[in-house]
Scaffold this motif. Structure first.
Motif, PDB file in Angstrom:
ATOM      1  N   GLY A 253      55.075  68.671  15.310  1.00  0.00           N
ATOM      2  CA  GLY A 253      55.895  67.843  14.500  1.00  0.00           C
ATOM      3  C   GLY A 253      55.226  68.650  12.847  1.00  0.00           C
ATOM      4  N   LEU A 254      53.511  69.192  12.682  1.00  0.00           N
ATOM      5  CA  LEU A 254      53.112  69.496  12.148  1.00  0.00           C
ATOM      6  C   LEU A 254      53.316  70.623  11.581  1.00  0.00           C
ATOM      7  CD1 LEU A 254      49.665  67.823  12.844  1.00  0.00           C
ATOM      8  CD2 LEU A 254      51.176  66.567  11.897  1.00  0.00           C
ATOM      9  N   THR A 255      53.021  71.656  10.508  1.00  0.00           N
ATOM     10  CA  THR A 255      53.244  72.492   9.945  1.00  0.00           C
ATOM     11  C   THR A 255      51.714  73.053   9.685  1.00  0.00           C
ATOM     12  OG1 THR A 255      54.465  71.793   8.094  1.00  0.00           O
ATOM     13  CG2 THR A 255      53.815  73.754   8.418  1.00  0.00           C
ATOM     14  N   ALA A 256      51.584  73.855  10.391  1.00  0.00           N
ATOM     15  CA  ALA A 256      50.166  75.087  10.562  1.00  0.00           C
ATOM     16  C   ALA A 256      49.532  75.541   8.614  1.00  0.00           C
ATOM     17  CB  ALA A 256      50.793  76.268  11.105  1.00  0.00           C
ATOM     18  N   PRO A 257      49.048  75.281   8.746  1.00  0.00           N
ATOM     19  CA  PRO A 257      47.414  74.801   9.533  1.00  0.00           C
ATOM     20  C   PRO A 257      47.667  73.398   9.744  1.00  0.00           C
ATOM     21  CG  PRO A 257      46.580  76.025   7.402  1.00  0.00           C
ATOM     22  CD  PRO A 257      47.872  76.103   7.756  1.00  0.00           C
ATOM     23  N   ALA A 258      47.104  73.507  11.061  1.00  0.00           N
ATOM     24  CA  ALA A 258      47.264  71.189  11.023  1.00  0.00           C
ATOM     25  C   ALA A 258      46.048  71.184  12.883  1.00  0.00           C
ATOM     26  CB  ALA A 258      48.776  71.108  11.643  1.00  0.00           C
ATOM     27  N   LYS A 259      45.487  70.652  12.532  1.00  0.00           N
ATOM     28  CA  LYS A 259      44.538  69.801  13.839  1.00  0.00           C
ATOM     29  C   LYS A 259      44.874  68.295  14.020  1.00  0.00           C
ATOM     30  CE  LYS A 259      39.748  69.455  14.376  1.00  0.00           C
ATOM     31  NZ  LYS A 259      38.585  69.509  14.028  1.00  0.00           N
ATOM     32  N   ARG A 260      44.844  68.272  14.852  1.00  0.00           N
ATOM     33  CA  ARG A 260      44.873  66.656  15.773  1.00  0.00           C
ATOM     34  C   ARG A 260      44.287  66.209  17.144  1.00  0.00           C
ATOM     35  NH1 ARG A 260      51.505  66.417  16.672  1.00  0.00           N
ATOM     36  NH2 ARG A 260      50.855  64.574  14.166  1.00  0.00           N
ATOM     37  N   CYS A 261      43.632  65.712  16.659  1.00  0.00           N
ATOM     38  CA  CYS A 261      42.445  65.115  18.073  1.00  0.00           C
ATOM     39  C   CYS A 261      42.756  64.004  18.604  1.00  0.00           C
ATOM     40  CB  CYS A 261      41.122  65.143  17.101  1.00  0.00           C
ATOM     41  SG  CYS A 261      40.580  67.054  16.468  1.00  0.00           S
ATOM     42  N   VAL A 262      42.123  63.838  20.024  1.00  0.00           N
ATOM     43  CA  VAL A 262      41.899  62.420  20.363  1.00  0.00           C
ATOM     44  C   VAL A 262      41.009  62.390  21.156  1.00  0.00           C
ATOM     45  CG1 VAL A 262      43.376  63.069  22.826  1.00  0.00           C
ATOM     46  CG2 VAL A 262      43.472  61.133  22.080  1.00  0.00           C
ATOM     47  N   THR A 263      40.622  60.657  21.064  1.00  0.00           N
ATOM     48  CA  THR A 263      39.161  60.634  21.481  1.00  0.00           C
ATOM     49  C   THR A 263      38.798  59.254  22.651  1.00  0.00           C
ATOM     50  OG1 THR A 263      38.028  60.376  19.416  1.00  0.00           O
ATOM     51  CG2 THR A 263      37.580  59.253  20.135  1.00  0.00           C
ATOM     52  N   LYS A 264      38.359  59.393  23.365  1.00  0.00           N
ATOM     53  CA  LYS A 264      38.849  58.758  24.989  1.00  0.00           C
ATOM     54  C   LYS A 264      37.119  58.547  25.541  1.00  0.00           C
ATOM     55  CE  LYS A 264      43.275  59.575  26.044  1.00  0.00           C
ATOM     56  NZ  LYS A 264      43.481  58.281  26.176  1.00  0.00           N
ATOM     57  N   ASP A 265      36.588  57.724  25.722  1.00  0.00           N
ATOM     58  CA  ASP A 265      35.420  57.114  26.600  1.00  0.00           C
ATOM     59  C   ASP A 265      35.142  57.828  28.006  1.00  0.00           C
ATOM     60  OD1 ASP A 265      32.480  56.100  26.405  1.00  0.00           O
ATOM     61  OD2 ASP A 265      33.587  54.573  26.558  1.00  0.00           O
ATOM     62  N   VAL A 266      34.932  59.044  28.306  1.00  0.00           N
ATOM     63  CA  VAL A 266      34.296  59.488  29.452  1.00  0.00           C
ATOM     64  C   VAL A 266      32.821  59.162  29.484  1.00  0.00           C
ATOM     65  CG1 VAL A 266      34.875  61.401  30.844  1.00  0.00           C
ATOM     66  CG2 VAL A 266      36.456  60.843  29.131  1.00  0.00           C
ATOM     67  N   ALA A 267      32.849  59.264  31.314  1.00  0.00           N
ATOM     68  CA  ALA A 267      31.395  58.337  31.719  1.00  0.00           C
ATOM     69  C   ALA A 267      30.388  60.417  31.481  1.00  0.00           C
ATOM     70  CB  ALA A 267      31.607  58.605  33.466  1.00  0.00           C
ATOM     71  N   GLU A 268      29.393  59.342  30.805  1.00  0.00           N
ATOM     72  CA  GLU A 268      28.644  61.045  30.565  1.00  0.00           C
ATOM     73  C   GLU A 268      28.010  61.363  31.681  1.00  0.00           C
ATOM     74  OE1 GLU A 268      27.506  61.660  27.358  1.00  0.00           O
ATOM     75  OE2 GLU A 268      28.745  59.688  27.171  1.00  0.00           O
ATOM     76  N   GLY A 269      28.472  62.800  31.255  1.00  0.00           N
ATOM     77  CA  GLY A 269      28.108  63.764  32.212  1.00  0.00           C
ATOM     78  C   GLY A 269      28.933  64.051  33.327  1.00  0.00           C
ATOM     79  N   LYS A 270      30.559  63.469  33.065  1.00  0.00           N
ATOM     80  CA  LYS A 270      31.100  63.964  34.158  1.00  0.00           C
ATOM     81  C   LYS A 270      31.738  65.474  33.672  1.00  0.00           C
ATOM     82  CE  LYS A 270      35.821  62.957  35.833  1.00  0.00           C
ATOM     83  NZ  LYS A 270      37.000  61.121  36.144  1.00  0.00           N
ATOM     84  N   SER A 271      32.379  66.488  34.674  1.00  0.00           N
ATOM     85  CA  SER A 271      32.540  67.574  34.933  1.00  0.00           C
ATOM     86  C   SER A 271      34.123  66.917  34.841  1.00  0.00           C
ATOM     87  CB  SER A 271      32.369  68.464  35.978  1.00  0.00           C
ATOM     88  OG  SER A 271      31.348  68.712  36.301  1.00  0.00           O
ATOM     89  N   LEU A 272      34.332  68.140  33.307  1.00  0.00           N
ATOM     90  CA  LEU A 272      36.137  68.257  33.177  1.00  0.00           C
ATOM     91  C   LEU A 272      36.498  69.981  32.676  1.00  0.00           C
ATOM     92  CD1 LEU A 272      35.773  65.700  30.758  1.00  0.00           C
ATOM     93  CD2 LEU A 272      36.493  65.096  32.856  1.00  0.00           C
ATOM     94  N   HIS A 273      37.397  70.409  33.192  1.00  0.00           N
ATOM     95  CA  HIS A 273      38.551  71.229  32.336  1.00  0.00           C
ATOM     96  C   HIS A 273      38.869  71.315  30.884  1.00  0.00           C
ATOM     97  CE1 HIS A 273      36.066  72.510  36.596  1.00  0.00           C
ATOM     98  NE2 HIS A 273      37.138  73.420  35.558  1.00  0.00           N
TER      99      HIS A 273
END
Length: 155
Positions: free
Chosen positions: A114-134
């Protein structure tokens, strides 16, 4: 299949070098009679990634040598004095009609749809420190979705 692929290349006058970057699986899966536009565009995408100190990381997509999209994970931007949670961003640098989706395995996604490039969107989450993710980067169009290999990051 190899004979049909070789015949296709010879018949259309394509150089074998045009297929640099295709893996064997995609070359074998391609029909010998034609290559549709979506498959052709997807075959020219190359993926790259970089993991940073502290668990941050970036995955990018290149086409014709240019970075066209990125997924970026940052653990606690703002540092320990002013933590803002963990942030996942999707960046689209190309006006090619595709949107960009960034995914992280907690699970969470963010998209530039829905955005016109160049575009950027972010989302913030609070994840337990040190948790391994991909994290993964996906390019989304009306023809389908292609996604990068995963990159290991940490919260």
């Amino acid at each position: 299949m190899r004979t049909r692929t070789a015949s296709f290349i010879a018949a259309t006058g394509l150089l074998a070098g045009a297929f640099t970057g295709l893996n064997a699986a995609s070359a074998e899966a391609a029909p010998s009679a034609s290559i549709d536009a979506a498959e052709s565009a997807a075959s020219s995408i190359t993926w790259g990634s970089r993991g940073d100190i502290g668990g941050d990381g970036t995955v990018w997509a290149k086409q014709n040598g240019e970075v066209i999209a990125e997924a970026h994970w940052q653990a606690d931007p703002g540092g320990t004095a002013n933590p803002k949670g963990d942030t996942l961003c999707a960046s689209d640098y190309s006006g090619d009609g595709r949107s960009v989706r960034a995914e992280v395995s907690i699970p969470a996604t963010v998209s530039t749809k829905g955005l016109t490039a160049p575009a950027k969107r972010c989302v913030t989450k609070d994840v337990a420190e040190g948790k391994s993710l991909h994290i993964n980067l996906c390019l989304v169009s009306s023809s389908g979705t292609i996604c990068s290999p995963g990159l290991a990051v940490k919260a």
